[in-house]
Design an enzyme around this catalytic site. Structure first.
Site, PDB file in Angstrom:
ATOM      1  N   LYS A  72       0.847  -1.194   0.000  1.00  0.00           N
ATOM      2  CA  LYS A  72       0.000   0.000   0.000  1.00  0.00           C
ATOM      3  C   LYS A  72       0.888   1.251   0.000  1.00  0.00           C
ATOM      4  O   LYS A  72       1.845   1.355   0.772  1.00  0.00           O
ATOM      5  CB  LYS A  72      -0.885  -0.030   1.247  1.00  0.00           C
ATOM      6  CG  LYS A  72      -1.880   1.108   1.374  1.00  0.00           C
ATOM      7  CD  LYS A  72      -2.690   0.923   2.652  1.00  0.00           C
ATOM      8  CE  LYS A  72      -3.756   1.989   2.831  1.00  0.00           C
ATOM      9  NZ  LYS A  72      -4.538   1.773   4.070  1.00  0.00           N
ATOM     10  N   SER A 114      -9.304   1.808   2.802  1.00  0.00           N
ATOM     11  CA  SER A 114      -8.364   2.570   2.007  1.00  0.00           C
ATOM     12  C   SER A 114      -7.336   1.710   1.271  1.00  0.00           C
ATOM     13  O   SER A 114      -6.662   2.182   0.366  1.00  0.00           O
ATOM     14  CB  SER A 114      -7.637   3.585   2.896  1.00  0.00           C
ATOM     15  OG  SER A 114      -6.886   2.941   3.924  1.00  0.00           O
ATOM     16  N   SER A 124     -10.051  -0.863   6.662  1.00  0.00           N
ATOM     17  CA  SER A 124      -9.270  -0.604   5.455  1.00  0.00           C
ATOM     18  C   SER A 124      -8.509  -1.805   4.924  1.00  0.00           C
ATOM     19  O   SER A 124      -7.989  -1.757   3.811  1.00  0.00           O
ATOM     20  CB  SER A 124      -8.294   0.550   5.691  1.00  0.00           C
ATOM     21  OG  SER A 124      -8.997   1.763   5.855  1.00  0.00           O
TER      22      SER A 124
END
Length: 528
Positions: A129, A204, A228
């Site tokens: 990420k 996210s 997330s």
């Protein structure tokens, strides 16, 4: 406890505000469409092999690391133009590192056993990420004003995975400042779901979910402060684990946690195959892995099982989709038939306050009285805080550098009550007590991951509180494994959260292995 008139009025006002913002978005924003395109099916068998098995094959010289890395490069180049999941690659460096791995294996005098012990992920591709620091890669949190910020070191979990032999392929997209369940920002654009390009991959950590679900990566690193990891894993049909807080380091992420948020933020693994969860967590936790007793074998027949089908009717959240209720019942039926256990259905009234609890505790000051950094301040970095109303006006005429989601959240914070509600604090403490008494050291709970299947792009603006199904478990500090359960009638992933008591992470990880065998695990979206 029923919701009061005041609470229902507040819920109506909040929902109405988000409804207005959504209507504005639909009228004023350009249309996003994946058209009729779909992902090509996976044809290379290396892409349908777990990280654990890939490492085994590489160590035994059944396949070279270069071959594996090249297979994933080819797949990313094939699917990423459709998905926009990986926002910056390091393919040349990855191939160079893979060649070094192959030379190391040729020269290692100790053989396969030594390599397996010291480098359990040797030669295996990894995605990360973008919010995590990966040396030489951008680290912006999706904020346009941070364009050009490059990490000069590795975040601790990333460093540990690299030290175990994993080879990073690149970094993946997230929502702006990692505070929304759609991975969209004005620096990298919007990421799409591999099962339906017109739907969201979640957030996210949505870039991770999308690229792993599309077989463009086999393992990845995500973070979770409200769902997330779990929401993207649900929407993209893969496995993910929200660890017990404090076990895996959260350092070197952007934005950093502030106030009491460190207590609720968890860094954890995301992957397509359940057998990769435990070794990844063991590596990422470093010396803290001993706190989880991951080497202790789990006998599912000796566990106590519970199921909660919904939050009890919060006025803020949507009703749970019938297909999700049905598949959760099927899990209960399989557990009872296969293991001879009794799964107890239960209700916890405090779950109706999940959003209020999450919202309240996320804004609490730390033990030294320091409040969390305001969202408007983070949005304005490196300059002064933004004025949300002005940003909304700029967005209407197409001049804002921020997404509607970020602006909407900042507007909500403007009307946020600074003093915590005694009722909400009471509900949280009661819920915490009840949950810990139910789970103990040998309890496992099934709970919906989200009320809806993967929504269409931007639709979460109209249902902004549905993440409460995951967010409440952050505040309670419980470990949770997100498990795929096949596909819906529309061809979208189904799934469920598997929850255990604090530091009992090995229990939902063992459940993931069982559910993968029972329900088939990840499905190739290209053959959907």
């Amino acid at each position: 406890m029923a919701c009061s008139r005041l609470e229902r009025a507040q819920a109506w006002v909040l929902s109405a505000l988000m409804g207005v913002l959504f209507a504005l978005f639909r009228v004023l924003s350009p249309r996003e469409s994946g058209g009729s395109k779909k992902l090509p099916p996976v044809n290379n068998p290396l892409l349908t092999t777990s990280a654990k098995q890939l490492a085994h094959k590489i160590r035994r010289r059944e396949v070279s690391s270069v071959e594996v890395v090249q297979a994933y490069i080819d797949r990313i180049q094939e699917v990423n133009p459709l998905l926009n999941a990986m926002v910056k690659d390091r393919f040349s460096a990855a191939l160079h590192e893979a060649a070094q791995v192959d030379r190391l294996i040729e020269e290692e005098p100790g053989g396969e056993e030594v390599l397996a012990d010291k480098l359990p992920l040797l030669g295996v591709p990894l995605s990360v990420k973008e919010a995590f620091a990966l040396q030489g890669m951008p680290n912006t949190g999706g904020l346009l004003t941070r364009k050009g910020v490059v990490a000069v070191l590795d975040a601790p979990p990333v460093a540990l995975l690299k030290r175990a032999g994993a080879i990073p392929m690149g970094v993946t997209n997230s929502s702006e400042l990692c505070m929304w369940l759609e991975s969209h920002n004005h620096l990298y654009g919007i990421t799409r779901n591999p099962y339906d390009l017109e739907r969201i991959p979640g957030g996210s950590s949505g870039g991770e979910g999308s690229v792993i679900g599309a077989a463009g990566s086999v393992i990845g690193v995500g973070s979770d402060i409200g769902g997330s990891i779990r929401i993207p894993c649900f929407f993209n049909g893969i496995f993910g684990h929200k660890t017990t807080p404090g076990v895996v380091s959260n350092e070197c992420q952007y934005p950093p946690a502030s106030g009491r948020q460190e207590e609720y933020l968890s860094t954890g693994p995301m992957c397509r195959y359940a057998e990769d969860l435990l070794p990844m967590l063991s590596i990422m936790a470093g010396p803290n892995a001993s706190r989880l007793s991951l080497s202790v074998e789990v006998d599912l027949r000796k566990l106590r099982f519970f199921t909660i089908p919904h939050d009890g009717g919060s006025p803020l959240t949507s009703p749970v989709d019938k297909q999700l209720l049905q598949v959760q019942r099927r899990v209960v039926e399989r557990l009872e038939a296969d293991l001879g256990v009794k799964v107890q259905e239960m209700r916890l009234s405090g779950l109706k306050y999940s959003f209020q609890i999450w919202d309240t505790y996320m804004d609490l000051p730390d033990n030294e009285g320091r409040s969390p950094r305001p969202l408007a301040e983070l949005m304005g970095e490196p300059s002064k805080p933004v004025w949300p109303l002005w940003e909304l006006a700029k967005w209407i005429v197409g001049c804002s550098s921020h997404t509607m989601a970020a602006i909407g959240l900042a507007l909500l914070k403007m009307v946020h009550v600074s003093k915590p509600s005694p009722l909400v604090l009471q509900q949280k403490e009661q819920l915490q007590k009840e949950m810990e008494e139910v789970l103990g050291a040998d309890g496992v709970l099934l709970y919906p991951s989200h009320p809806h299947l993967a929504p269409k792009h931007h639709h979460p603006l109209f249902t902004p509180f549905n993440f409460a199904y995951t967010g409440i478990l952050n505040i309670l500090g419980l470990p949770v494994t997100q498990c795929p359960l096949g596909l819906s009638a529309e061809g979208l992933p189904l799934g469920v959260q598997v929850v255990a008591g604090k530091f009992q992470d090995r229990l939902p990880l063992a459940m993931a292995l069982y559910l993968e065998k029972a329900f088939g695990g990840w499905r190739d979206p290209g053959t959907n």
